[in-house]
Each structure stands twice: as structure tokens, then as C-alpha cells.
Design an enzyme around this catalytic site. Structure first.
Site, PDB file in Angstrom:
ATOM      1  N   CYS A 615     -10.169  12.821  -2.444  1.00 40.37           N
ATOM      2  CA  CYS A 615      -9.345  14.029  -2.519  1.00 40.37           C
ATOM      3  C   CYS A 615      -9.870  14.961  -3.616  1.00 40.37           C
ATOM      4  O   CYS A 615     -10.900  15.598  -3.427  1.00 40.37           O
ATOM      5  CB  CYS A 615      -7.878  13.662  -2.709  1.00 40.37           C
ATOM      6  N   HIS A 704      -6.837  10.085   2.102  1.00 43.16           N
ATOM      7  CA  HIS A 704      -6.430   8.997   1.210  1.00 43.16           C
ATOM      8  C   HIS A 704      -6.522   7.665   1.949  1.00 43.16           C
ATOM      9  O   HIS A 704      -5.614   7.310   2.710  1.00 43.16           O
ATOM     10  CB  HIS A 704      -5.002   9.227   0.719  1.00 43.16           C
ATOM     11  N   GLU A 706      -6.008   4.767   0.877  1.00 38.44           N
ATOM     12  CA  GLU A 706      -5.011   3.797   0.405  1.00 38.44           C
ATOM     13  C   GLU A 706      -3.627   4.034   0.987  1.00 38.44           C
ATOM     14  O   GLU A 706      -2.725   3.202   0.820  1.00 38.44           O
ATOM     15  CB  GLU A 706      -4.937   3.849  -1.123  1.00 38.44           C
TER      16      GLU A 706
END
Length: 726
Positions: A615, A704, A706
């Protein structure tokens, strides 16, 4: 079956609670009431014995408003180290509270732990109840404004000097009402006769408000509310934040007795985390019908239950079902909820064992006037209850994301302290096994102005890029309506009402990971170094790395604990020979993250170990490679999975097919094709979602991996971590 309302009124009538209980202790009252049908949420209600010891925490006397020199909606907040936090311990004797000792601590966690050791006796309770303490424990109310000691920001609209920030009572006896069986259990020490014989009062009807037309004063009118929403949306466009919870206050005289108002809430707006605290000499009185748990701890296992996503109730079963389905399918509401789930996974991840954070339930919970999306996120703690509570306070659902930055933005937008709204009431076990705290939403704060009794009701909602001002204003009123009506105030709008209902949904699960778990390391030598850029998802990334078997060192890259000398800090880091470097996400533009920018530049010169930017880190690489950082022409995307097309190279080599889905949390993007040896290998429409260096040592991901909503995040991270150093 024992009814909590009748039990409270019976204890008062027979001199065992409140102002008639002088034979047992102070008139202060602490009632934690799980109302509504018995469920996994509503298990016990607690009526605390009249207290004999308490601690009072107040705003430091030297506190003055600070002129805002840097608007957090436009740039980084003003950082600060808070003053010492003070508590005055008191004992009840001779019919009044007496000061005993004043203690101080640098933060909330240390203060709570000190109060445990100073205030609680070791004598065990005669009766043991599973899930509750075995000896005296602390219970009390915490103002939201304690954020001054849990977030490193300057508050420009602090509470007045000496304003009440918390009251904590030593509970050395309690009556527990089990909602599944209707039975009462008495926690007491040897020889204590309190509540030995309980005679509940006769059931009676709850009186309606004495007036229905009391006008209210609001801290902001609809026009100002709409303006605040637009200011937040613009800050989101600029990449400053993903979501901000903005509230407004309604204030008016309260002619009715507060207990009658509380009765109306318990009957008409039952909620599993309702509470009542009263300290008459402090002019402290809270009436809460909260549906939301901040944190529950049972045998060292933690559970957080973020609420985000709101629709009204239906007027009949068919409309209710249609509205529930619309809520579950609403892209804006589900993205907002996913964001808060990722935030709570992060908050628990900071204090939990690697691999233990998981989503255990996902429900629609319907209350009197609204229905919500609710997830229950569990973990195994590595810290004691005071540390756990301080780590997650104030809750992400009533602040926003990234939390540190949005707490500063809330102060700038609301122009006044929140006091106890969005704070917490709860209890915890001094032996470290159990605890529970709510979030003080749907809460009335009662106080006096001279001889007149006044009350404040606050409500609000999370503002995202998809927010529509009219809808957000309406949602705030839905949430406030039950309290406004219970007080007999003029509600701006009427709401459809219904009973508590819980509808389970399918639980989203990430890909299970097995094998050896890595650990957190205090030093970077030989570890994966994760640069924290003030984001609220950093610990999710750290847990993903540890679940893949790698040790991780989290390094502050900006903010009050970030490096002061970038060149020296970069040199020191690289001399420690980490195995990998990961530039984490964060608010703002990559130019503001100077430490990450310098590492990105050195990575492109092959002077670092294998490096991945996520990001903001991805944007830092793109900028360092000669690209431009621009606003996404189609607008910000936060909390929503997007379709990604890739070429199967770099981090995508082990992803089956040529497409995947990845959650985005960004407003800014790397424009076009970057230079300096980076090759684009993944896109989502016009947005560059991934690139790699020609030698395979440097990678960027705009999404992202995660996030709970990303399909192949573990594979992408595993491929990066499998890269050899050198």
C-alpha cells in the site's frame, strides 16, 4: 426466575443498595445488566455490593486547550508525550468518602495494575462462579477522553481541569443473576451478610415519560453535521484516513428520575451490555443500553465484537427480512464492517499469540430500533487484563481507521470532549483470568447544572468515502432514538421498534496456515523487519509473517517513536542484516514516510535485503522509481475486495490462474508504468496493483494481502519470504 430490575429495587427497599445501604457501604451503585433473551451475549447480570473503596481519576489541573497548529484532516497530528495520570484512592467511613492516597503512572495500563495491587484484598470469595473472579476485583467506568493516555496525540479540546475521567470501585461482593437458569449466585467473603437474603420487589409497570415534548439542544445541527461528513470524505480522498466516526450531542433537562429512564431502556431497548453507574458525590451518573462489547476475557482467551454496518428495523417480518438481506449485501456497509474486523484483528494481534487470532462468529444483531453487522474476533492473550484493555481502548468501531490519526481528527471535528460516551464500563479479574468491558454507545450521561438535572445523549456513525450525508444523519438519529424517547425528549424522527434477534451468517475464514510459528523479536538481527507507518493493520501483517514461520521485528517508521535521523537509522538497520524488509501501509502520502522512502530508494539500488512494499510502501517504491502518486480517478476504495489480473511472475508465481481478489485500502495510486527497473505484473482495471524488480528482490503490492477479504494473501507473502537474502 430472578428479574434484575425487581432484584435491584428489592435490594434498595430493604437497605442493601444505594442511598439506604449505609449499614453496608457507600450509596454508589455499579450494575452490569445483560438484558433481552438469554444468548451467547446475555449470560449474567452483576449487582455490586455497596462499595467501601474506590479510585477517582481526573483530568490534570494544569490542562489548557491547545491551539491547533496542524489539522489532522490535512496532515500528520501533533504528537506529544502525555502528562502523568493520577488516581486518588478513597475509603468510605463515617458516612462519606475520605481520600487515602494519590498515585500516579505514565499510562493507563500501569495505573490500573497499580490500583489492583493497592486496593484489593487477597481474601477469597466463599462461593466460586465459573468465569468470575475468585476474590475482590475492580469494576468501573472509563471516559473516552482517557485516549490522551492510550494514543500519542495532542488533544486540542481536552476536558476541563479536574473533570472526571474514571471511577473504579473495589467489588468485594456481588450478586450474579444467571440468565440461562434464572438463579442468583452470591459472591461474598467469610462473614459478610450483604444480600444473604434477597427479597425482589413486586413487578410493576414502567411509567411513561412525564413529558414527550422537551426540546433538545444539539452540538451540531444537520447542516454542520453534513459539513463535517464532507470534510471527512475529502480527507479520505487525500489518503489521510479510511473511516472516521463522528458524533453529535443532544442535551436537555431530565425531569424524570434516572432509574425510571433506565427502566424504560431495559424494557424497551434491551441490550446485552447495559450498565448503570452512580456516584452521587461526584455528580457521576451513566445509563447505558449498549449492544457492543469492547473486550471479553475468559481463561486467558480474548474476544472483541466490533459492530459496524447499520440498517433500521422492519415494520413486519417480511420487511425485516428484506432489510436484513439488504444490509448483508450492501457494499458500503460490508466494506465498512470488513475494515473494522481487520482493525480488531490488528488490535488483538498486538497482544496475542501468533496464529491465535480468528473470527469465531459473524451475525446480524437486531435491537429495538436498528440492526447491525457484528463479528466476534477471538485470540489467546500474551498480556494481563489491564494491558489488554489499554491496548484496545478506545474501540475501533467508535473511532475509525487508522486509529491514531482518526482520534486526532475526531477531536478536531467535534470541538468538545466526549466525556464517557464511547468510553467503557467493565470489570476484570486481578488474577488475570477474566474480564469484560462494553463500549458506551446508546448511553445517557446525567449531571447537574446548579439544581437542575441535565442529560446528554450522543450518537454518530462511521464516515467512509461512500457515505451520504442525509443517510448518515438519519442513522445517528436511529441510534439515539431509544434514549431520546426514554427521556421524554422530542425525537427528530420516529423509528420502527422490535425485539432482540440474532441471525448467524457464514464466517469468513482466511487460509489456515500450519507448521512452525515465528516469534516477535526485540532486535532486527536476522529477522523480517516490518516498518510500521502508523497503520491499523500492521500487526495483521506481523501475524501473517509469523504464521509462515518467520521471526519479525516491528520497527516504528514515523510518528513520535519513529527515527529522528533517517540516514543514521537506515544505516543501523541494514548493519543488523535483517533477512527481509517490509514497508508497511499507512495514512497520507509516501513522501511523508521519509524512513520508508529512503529504504525504497536503496532497495532499487540493490542495497537492501529482499524488500516488499504494501500500500503506502508500494507507493514509496513507485515514487522512488520515477512514477507519480495521484488520486485514483475512480475514487478511494477501502475495505472492498477488487478483481486483480496478474501475469504469474514475481509474488504471483504460485497463484493459480491469472486472477485473484485482493482488498484495497487506498485513495492514492501509482500512475502509469514506473521506470528504474520495476515491471508491472498485476492490475485491477486502471490501477497498478503489483510490480517487481527485474532481479526479483523488490516487490510492491497496492492491496492488503493480510486482510480477511484477500484470497491469496498468504501465498503472496510466502513467495516473498522464500526469497533468499543476497
Amino acid at each position: 426466575m430472578m428479574d434484575v430490575i425487581c432484584t435491584v429495587e428489592g435490594l434498595r427497599k430493604h437497605g442493601q443498595l444505594g442511598s439506604t445501604a449505609e449499614a453496608f457501604g457507600a450509596p454508589d451503585e455499579v450494575l452490569l445488566m445483560s438484558t433481552g433473551p438469554a444468548s451467547h451475549l446475555a449470560k449474567h447480570s452483576m449487582i455490586a455490593r455497596p462499595p467501601r473503596r474506590r479510585a477517582v481519576i481526573r483530568q490534570p489541573k494544569g490542562t489548557l486547550p491547545v491551539k491547533m497548529t496542524n489539522n489532522p484532516l490535512e496532515g500528520e497530528p501533533v504528537w506529544r508525550t502525555p502528562e502523568m495520570l493520577h488516581a486518588t484512592m478513597q475509603t468510605w467511613r463515617d458516612g462519606e468518602w475520605h481520600d487515602d492516597e494519590r498515585i500516579e503512572a505514565p499510562d493507563l495500563e500501569v495505573l490500573l495494575r497499580t490500583l489492583e495491587s493497592e486496593m484489593l484484598a487477597p481474601e477469597p470469595f466463599v462461593t466460586q462462579v465459573e468465569g468470575w473472579p475468585q476474590r475482590s476485583f475492580l469494576s468501573g467506568a472509563f471516559a473516552y477522553d482517557l485516549v490522551q493516555w492510550t494514543q500519542p496525540i495532542t488533544i486540542h479540546h481536552p476536558p476541563a481541569p479536574d473533570a472526571l475521567l474514571a471511577v473504579l470501585w473495589a467489588v468485594d461482593g456481588a450478586l450474579l443473576i444467571d440468565h440461562a437458569t434464572g438463579l442468583a449466585h452470591r459472591l461474598h467473603t467469610e462473614g459478610d451478610a450483604w444480600a444473604e437474603h434477597v427479597h425482589p420487589a413486586e413487578p410493576r409497570s414502567t411509567a411513561p415519560p412525564s413529558t414527550h415534548h422537551t426540546p433538545t439542544e444539539s452540538s451540531m445541527d444537520d447542516a454542520r453535521h453534513a459539513e463535517a461528513i464532507e470534510q471527512v470524505r475529502q480527507a479520505i480522498v487525500e489518503g489521510r484516513m479510511y473511516q472516521v466516526n463522528i458524533g453529535r450531542r443532544w442535551t436537555a433537562p431530565l425531569p424524570d428520575d434516572p432509574w425510571e429512564v433506565m427502566r424504560r431502556l431495559l424494557v424497551g431497548n434491551p441490550a446485552p451490555f447495559s450498565a448503570w453507574t452512580w456516584a452521587p458525590d461526584l455528580d457521576h451518573h451513566l445509563l447505558s443500553s449498549s449492544p457492543e462489547s469492547l473486550l471479553r476475557i475468559h481463561a486467558g482467551k480474548a474476544m472483541a465484537s466490533p459492530i459496524k454496518g447499520t440498517y433500521p428495523r422492519g415494520s413486519d417480518a417480511l420487511e425485516e427480512q428484506a432489510l436484513r438481506r439488504a444490509l448483508v449485501e450492501d457494499e458500503k456497509e460490508t466494506a465498512e464492517h470488513r475494515m473494522l474486523v481487520d482493525l480488531m484483528r490488528n488490535d488483538l494481534g498486538a497482544i496475542s499469540r501468533p496464529g491465535s487470532v480468528r473470527i469465531e462468529r459473524y451475525d446480524v444483531e437486531a435491537y429495538a430500533t436498528v440492526q447491525h453487522l457484528v463479528s466476534h474476533v477471538g485470540s489467546t492473550l500474551t498480556v494481563d487484563p489491564p494491558a489488554a484493555f489499554a491496548s484496545v481502548f478506545p474501540g475501533g468501531s467508535i473511532t475509525g481507521c487508522p486509529r491514531t490519526v482518526v482520534c486526532a481528527a475526531i477531536d478536531a471535528m467535534e470541538h468538545e470532549p466526549r466525556r464517557f460516551w464511547c468510553g467503557s464500563i467493565g470489570w476484570w479479574d486481578p488474577d488475570g483470568h477474566h474480564g469484560a468491558w462494553n463500549i458506551l454507545i446508546r448511553t445517557m450521561q446525567v449531571r447537574h447544572e446548579g439544581q437542575q438535572r441535565m442529560a446528554d445523549v450522543l450518537a454518530g456513525g462511521g464516515i467512509t468515502i461512500g457515505s451520504v450525508a442525509e443517510r448518515e444523519i438519519e442513522e445517528a438519529v436511529w441510534k439515539a432514538d431509544a434514549l431520546l424517547s426514554a427521556a421524554g425528549w422530542s425525537s427528530p424522527r420516529s423509528s420502527t421498534r422490535g425485539v432482540l434477534r440474532i441471525t448467524p451468517l457464514s464466517v469468513p475464514h482466511g487460509t489456515p496456515l500450519g507448521g512452525r510459528l515465528g516469534r516477535r523479536r526485540e532486535r532486527p538481527h536476522g529477522t523480517v523487519v516490518l516498518v510500521d507507518n502508523l497503520d491499523s493493520f500492521t500487526h495483521n501483517i506481523a501475524h501473517a509473517i509469523m504464521q509462515l514461520g518467520h521471526d519479525v521485528h516491528v520497527l516504528q517508521g514515523r510518528g513520535p517513536k519513529g527515527p529522528t535521523d533517517v540516514e543514521e537509522s537506515v544505516s543501523r538497520l541494514l548493519s543488523a542484516a535483517p533477512s527481509h524488509v517490509l514497508l508497511g501501509p499507512g495514512p497520507g502520502r509516501p513522501e511523508e514516510a521519509k524512513f520508508s522512502m529512503r529504504l525504497a530508494q536503496m532497495a532499487l539500488q540493490s542495497h537492501t535485503p529482499p524488500l516488499l512494499g504494501i500500500c503506502l510502501g508500494h507507493q514509496a517504491l513507485g515514487l522512488a522509481a520515477g512514477g507519480r502518486i495521484v488520486h485514483d480517478p475512480h475514487g478511494p476504495v477501502h475495505g472492498r475486495p477488487v478483481h486483480v489480473v496478474h501475469d504469474g511472475t514475481g509474488l504471483f508465481r504460485d497463484v493459480s490462474g491469472r486472477t485473484t481478489r485482493m482488498v484495497r485500502y487506498n485513495s492514492l495510486v501509482v500512475e502509469g508504468t514506473v521506470a528504474s527497473g520495476l515491471q508491472v505484473n498485476a492490475r485491477s482495471g486502471h490501477v497498478t496493483m503489483g510490480f517487481r524488480s527485474t532481479d526479483g528482490r523488490v516487490h510492491g503490492l497496492q492491496g492488503h494481502p493480510e486482510s480477511i477479504g484477500s484470497e491469496d494473501g498468504d501465498r503472496l507473502l510466502r513467495t516473498f519470504l522464500d526469497a533468499a537474502h543476497g
